[in-house]
Design a protein around this motif. Structure first.
Motif, PDB file in Angstrom:
ATOM      1  N   ALA A  64       0.834  -1.203   0.000  1.00  0.00           N
ATOM      2  CA  ALA A  64       0.000   0.000   0.000  1.00  0.00           C
ATOM      3  C   ALA A  64       0.863   1.245   0.000  1.00  0.00           C
ATOM      4  CB  ALA A  64      -0.927  -0.003   1.220  1.00  0.00           C
ATOM      5  N   LEU A  65       0.342   2.289  -0.647  1.00  0.00           N
ATOM      6  CA  LEU A  65       1.062   3.559  -0.781  1.00  0.00           C
ATOM      7  C   LEU A  65       0.135   4.733  -0.493  1.00  0.00           C
ATOM      8  CD1 LEU A  65       2.874   3.212  -4.223  1.00  0.00           C
ATOM      9  CD2 LEU A  65       3.974   3.204  -1.984  1.00  0.00           C
ATOM     10  N   GLY A  66       0.711   5.784   0.067  1.00  0.00           N
ATOM     11  CA  GLY A  66      -0.020   7.027   0.235  1.00  0.00           C
ATOM     12  C   GLY A  66      -1.125   6.901   1.270  1.00  0.00           C
ATOM     13  N   VAL A  67      -1.884   7.964   1.425  1.00  0.00           N
ATOM     14  CA  VAL A  67      -2.928   7.957   2.444  1.00  0.00           C
ATOM     15  C   VAL A  67      -4.124   8.797   1.984  1.00  0.00           C
ATOM     16  CG1 VAL A  67      -1.812   9.871   3.696  1.00  0.00           C
ATOM     17  CG2 VAL A  67      -3.412   8.385   4.899  1.00  0.00           C
ATOM     18  N   VAL A  68      -5.304   8.202   2.073  1.00  0.00           N
ATOM     19  CA  VAL A  68      -6.545   8.927   1.846  1.00  0.00           C
ATOM     20  C   VAL A  68      -6.992   9.553   3.164  1.00  0.00           C
ATOM     21  CG1 VAL A  68      -8.963   8.729   1.121  1.00  0.00           C
ATOM     22  CG2 VAL A  68      -7.206   7.340   0.001  1.00  0.00           C
ATOM     23  N   LYS A  69      -6.870   8.773   4.231  1.00  0.00           N
ATOM     24  CA  LYS A  69      -7.303   9.218   5.545  1.00  0.00           C
ATOM     25  C   LYS A  69      -6.519   8.427   6.578  1.00  0.00           C
ATOM     26  CE  LYS A  69     -11.686  10.885   7.334  1.00  0.00           C
ATOM     27  NZ  LYS A  69     -13.139  10.872   7.170  1.00  0.00           N
ATOM     28  N   ALA A  70      -6.152   9.058   7.694  1.00  0.00           N
ATOM     29  CA  ALA A  70      -5.406   8.374   8.751  1.00  0.00           C
ATOM     30  C   ALA A  70      -5.942   8.803  10.105  1.00  0.00           C
ATOM     31  CB  ALA A  70      -3.916   8.684   8.650  1.00  0.00           C
ATOM     32  N   PHE A  71      -5.813   7.898  11.070  1.00  0.00           N
ATOM     33  CA  PHE A  71      -6.310   8.165  12.419  1.00  0.00           C
ATOM     34  C   PHE A  71      -5.240   7.820  13.447  1.00  0.00           C
ATOM     35  CE2 PHE A  71     -10.071   7.483   9.871  1.00  0.00           C
ATOM     36  CZ  PHE A  71     -10.846   8.577  10.235  1.00  0.00           C
ATOM     37  N   ASP A  72      -5.054   8.718  14.409  1.00  0.00           N
ATOM     38  CA  ASP A  72      -4.138   8.472  15.514  1.00  0.00           C
ATOM     39  C   ASP A  72      -4.896   8.147  16.799  1.00  0.00           C
ATOM     40  OD1 ASP A  72      -2.050   8.888  13.823  1.00  0.00           O
ATOM     41  OD2 ASP A  72      -1.535  10.885  14.553  1.00  0.00           O
ATOM     42  N   SER A  73      -6.178   7.775  16.643  1.00  0.00           N
ATOM     43  CA  SER A  73      -6.961   7.330  17.804  1.00  0.00           C
ATOM     44  C   SER A  73      -7.925   6.244  17.353  1.00  0.00           C
ATOM     45  CB  SER A  73      -7.738   8.482  18.430  1.00  0.00           C
ATOM     46  OG  SER A  73      -8.889   8.795  17.659  1.00  0.00           O
ATOM     47  N   LEU A  74      -8.189   5.290  18.241  1.00  0.00           N
ATOM     48  CA  LEU A  74      -9.131   4.215  17.927  1.00  0.00           C
ATOM     49  C   LEU A  74     -10.550   4.753  17.816  1.00  0.00           C
ATOM     50  CD1 LEU A  74      -7.766   1.436  20.306  1.00  0.00           C
ATOM     51  CD2 LEU A  74      -7.566   1.516  17.813  1.00  0.00           C
ATOM     52  N   HIS A 114      -1.784   4.450  15.008  1.00  0.00           N
ATOM     53  CA  HIS A 114      -1.845   5.019  13.655  1.00  0.00           C
ATOM     54  C   HIS A 114      -2.404   3.971  12.690  1.00  0.00           C
ATOM     55  CE1 HIS A 114      -0.870   8.078  10.671  1.00  0.00           C
ATOM     56  NE2 HIS A 114      -0.384   7.124   9.897  1.00  0.00           N
ATOM     57  N   PHE A 115      -3.604   4.244  12.161  1.00  0.00           N
ATOM     58  CA  PHE A 115      -4.207   3.395  11.135  1.00  0.00           C
ATOM     59  C   PHE A 115      -4.562   4.268   9.940  1.00  0.00           C
ATOM     60  CE2 PHE A 115      -4.704   0.629  14.747  1.00  0.00           C
ATOM     61  CZ  PHE A 115      -4.559  -0.646  14.206  1.00  0.00           C
ATOM     62  N   LEU A 116      -4.299   3.756   8.737  1.00  0.00           N
ATOM     63  CA  LEU A 116      -4.513   4.565   7.537  1.00  0.00           C
ATOM     64  C   LEU A 116      -5.275   3.799   6.463  1.00  0.00           C
ATOM     65  CD1 LEU A 116      -2.290   3.708   5.049  1.00  0.00           C
ATOM     66  CD2 LEU A 116      -0.721   4.535   6.796  1.00  0.00           C
ATOM     67  N   LEU A 117      -6.041   4.561   5.695  1.00  0.00           N
ATOM     68  CA  LEU A 117      -6.656   4.072   4.468  1.00  0.00           C
ATOM     69  C   LEU A 117      -5.734   4.493   3.337  1.00  0.00           C
ATOM     70  CD1 LEU A 117      -8.914   3.043   2.586  1.00  0.00           C
ATOM     71  CD2 LEU A 117     -10.077   5.227   2.912  1.00  0.00           C
ATOM     72  N   PRO A 118      -5.063   3.545   2.666  1.00  0.00           N
ATOM     73  CA  PRO A 118      -4.070   3.923   1.654  1.00  0.00           C
ATOM     74  C   PRO A 118      -4.726   4.427   0.365  1.00  0.00           C
ATOM     75  CG  PRO A 118      -4.228   1.529   1.805  1.00  0.00           C
ATOM     76  CD  PRO A 118      -5.123   2.091   2.872  1.00  0.00           C
ATOM     77  N   ARG A 119      -3.979   5.246  -0.366  1.00  0.00           N
ATOM     78  CA  ARG A 119      -4.455   5.735  -1.661  1.00  0.00           C
ATOM     79  C   ARG A 119      -4.366   4.628  -2.718  1.00  0.00           C
ATOM     80  NH1 ARG A 119      -7.777   9.333  -2.957  1.00  0.00           N
ATOM     81  NH2 ARG A 119      -6.685  11.087  -1.974  1.00  0.00           N
ATOM     82  N   ILE A 120      -3.237   3.910  -2.713  1.00  0.00           N
ATOM     83  CA  ILE A 120      -2.999   2.842  -3.695  1.00  0.00           C
ATOM     84  C   ILE A 120      -2.845   1.522  -2.954  1.00  0.00           C
ATOM     85  CG2 ILE A 120      -1.445   1.970  -5.497  1.00  0.00           C
ATOM     86  CD1 ILE A 120      -2.655   4.502  -6.441  1.00  0.00           C
ATOM     87  N   GLU A 121      -3.505   0.470  -3.459  1.00  0.00           N
ATOM     88  CA  GLU A 121      -3.327  -0.873  -2.908  1.00  0.00           C
ATOM     89  C   GLU A 121      -2.973  -1.829  -4.040  1.00  0.00           C
ATOM     90  OE1 GLU A 121      -6.365  -2.675  -0.318  1.00  0.00           O
ATOM     91  OE2 GLU A 121      -7.040  -0.631   0.091  1.00  0.00           O
ATOM     92  N   LEU A 122      -1.900  -2.563  -3.860  1.00  0.00           N
ATOM     93  CA  LEU A 122      -1.546  -3.653  -4.761  1.00  0.00           C
ATOM     94  C   LEU A 122      -1.782  -4.933  -3.978  1.00  0.00           C
ATOM     95  CD1 LEU A 122      -0.368  -4.717  -7.422  1.00  0.00           C
ATOM     96  CD2 LEU A 122       1.914  -4.306  -6.497  1.00  0.00           C
TER      97      LEU A 122
END
Length: 441
Positions: A64-74, A114-122
């Protein structure tokens, strides 16, 4: 990737998308060909860069690459998952992790969570590979979102072979030293201390300094070859450091309401002779000290899960054989109440007694007071979370790779009967695989 066609296909899908009304989460996907997901990751200029493969046979491999959205809290992550579930449609996977102890200072550039939604997924699955572009339209300007997606696609590079792992000269420093370790073990096994805290997992940081560290993706690719029954992960939040690992231990796997976890504790080494190796396994299962260590883990897991579950079942103790070590493991299955979330599970389950101790708070108090190195994400959590399913590992058997140093981490459960020299040797056994890859074995 062997051609630019997948990227062009995604650009075309993005052009078509502009003409239609979009909402929530959208994933554009196209088949592609790839030899090495880590070889593809390594040449990209986009950050973060992340790799994840769960332990199960046939598990999907993710880069995975990049980030659409990220969270530093559950809390933020759970709210976002709920909002997207309300909108409906396809649901995304978030990737990331948590520190062992978010209360204490951790590693620079690695937040406590830190959890993220990636921009690109392979993604590579059993039938082939898929390149995907992730977009969000529920909380942002559509034109800006599409422009950011285009820029990320335009920045993608062709896959290249990973660099070779060249020999390096390392200076080794253990924190704590063996003498300091023995003193801590003596404190934990003092009868007065055992009376209120029967188990503390002490850890060691082995710092290997060198002029230039190996490429982390080349190191992880070599490491995973000998760690087939493990999770595999890697993350680079910045260009100059990476956290990689091949942990054998699952924190939990959730499929809808069904949860699977395990008590993995109690360790011995392996030998080449099959009969001697089996004899060591039999001794491990029968050993009182190691059985106590495993019991501390499963009893706490059962206690933590019961308020959140309608049913909890535990399997028999059995041996898990890895490349250099073998462990005692008990599998635990639970049926969760309908309102239980990953946020709740992650607020009660980690750090498990296999990496912290029993009772948790007094064990953590000892660790906070006596350990001089920072655990950071070592012994924390790493994996994937989605609305329907989650799969998370305990981040052990790992390495923090910086520009001039590699930090390896290992821990040992200290209980009544623990001997300092034996436990120190166990730490060396647990880092033996990566030490041999670094030419230090």
């Amino acid at each position: 990737m062997q051609s630019t066609h997948p990227i062009e296909a995604l650009k075309h899908q993005l052009d078509t998308l502009c003409e239609t009304a979009s909402k929530g989460f959208i994933r554009l996907s196209t088949p592609c060909q790839v030899e090495s997901l880590m070889g593809w990751l390594n040449v990209q200029s986009v950050y973060p860069r992340l790799y994840w493969r769960a332990r199960d046979a046939g598990a999907i491999e993710y880069a995975a690459l990049g980030v659409v959205k990220a969270f530093d809290s559950l809390g933020g992550l759970q709210a976002d998952l709920a909002a997207l579930a309300d909108i409906g449609g396809e649901q995304p996977d978030y990737f990331g992790g948590m520190a062992f102890d978010p209360v204490t200072p951790g590693w620079q550039h690695f937040p406590g969570c830190h959890f993220l939604l990636p921009r690109i997924e392979l993604r590579r699955h059993q039938t082939g590979a898929t390149l995907s572009l992730n977009l969000r339209f529920d909380d942002r300007c559509p034109e800006a979102e599409i422009a950011q997606a285009r820029a990320c696609l335009a920045a993608l590079e062709e896959e290249q072979p990973l660099p070779c792992l060249l020999p390096h000269v390392y200076q080794r420093e253990d924190r704590p030293s063996q003498k300091e370790w023995a003193a801590s073990v003596a404190q934990v096994t003092n009868p007065d201390h055992l009376g209120h805290t029967p188990k503390v997992v002490l850890s060691r940081e082995t710092c290997l300094t060198t002029r230039e560290t190996p490429n982390p993706w080349a190191l992880l690719a070599r490491w995973q070859v000998g760690a087939t029954d493990c999770f595999h992960f890697g993350i680079q939040l910045t260009p100059h450091e990476a956290f990689i690992g091949c942990p054998p231990e699952r924190l939990y796997k959730r499929e809808g309401r069904h949860l699977m976890t395990e008590a993995l504790a109690g360790t011995t080494h392996r030998v080449r002779d099959a009969q001697q190796d089996q004899a060591l396994a039999d001794e491990l299962l029968a050993d009182k000290k190691n059985s106590l260590e495993n019991q501390c883990v499963y009893q706490q897991l059962l206690t933590q899960l019961e308020p959140h579950s309608s049913q909890v079942n535990m399997g028999e103790a059995h041996i898990v054989k890895l490349r250099s070590v073998q462990h005692i493991r008990r599998l635990i299955h639970a049926e969760l109440h309908s309102d239980v979330t990953d946020q709740q599970l992650l607020s009660v389950l980690p750090p498990t007694p296999a990496v912290g101790g029993v009772p948790r708070e007094s064990a953590l108090a000892f660790i906070r007071q006596h350990e001089r190195h920072r655990r950071g994400w070592y012994a924390g959590v790493f994996g994937s979370i989605s609305h329907a399913n989650s799969d998370l590992s305990v981040a052990i058997r790992c390495a923090h790779v910086g520009p001039e140093a590699i930090r390896l981490y290992a821990g040992a459960g200290i209980v009544a009967g623990s001997q300092p020299d034996e436990e120190w040797r166990e730490l060396d056994t647990k880092i033996a695989d990566i030490m041999s890859l670094l030419g230090m074995g």
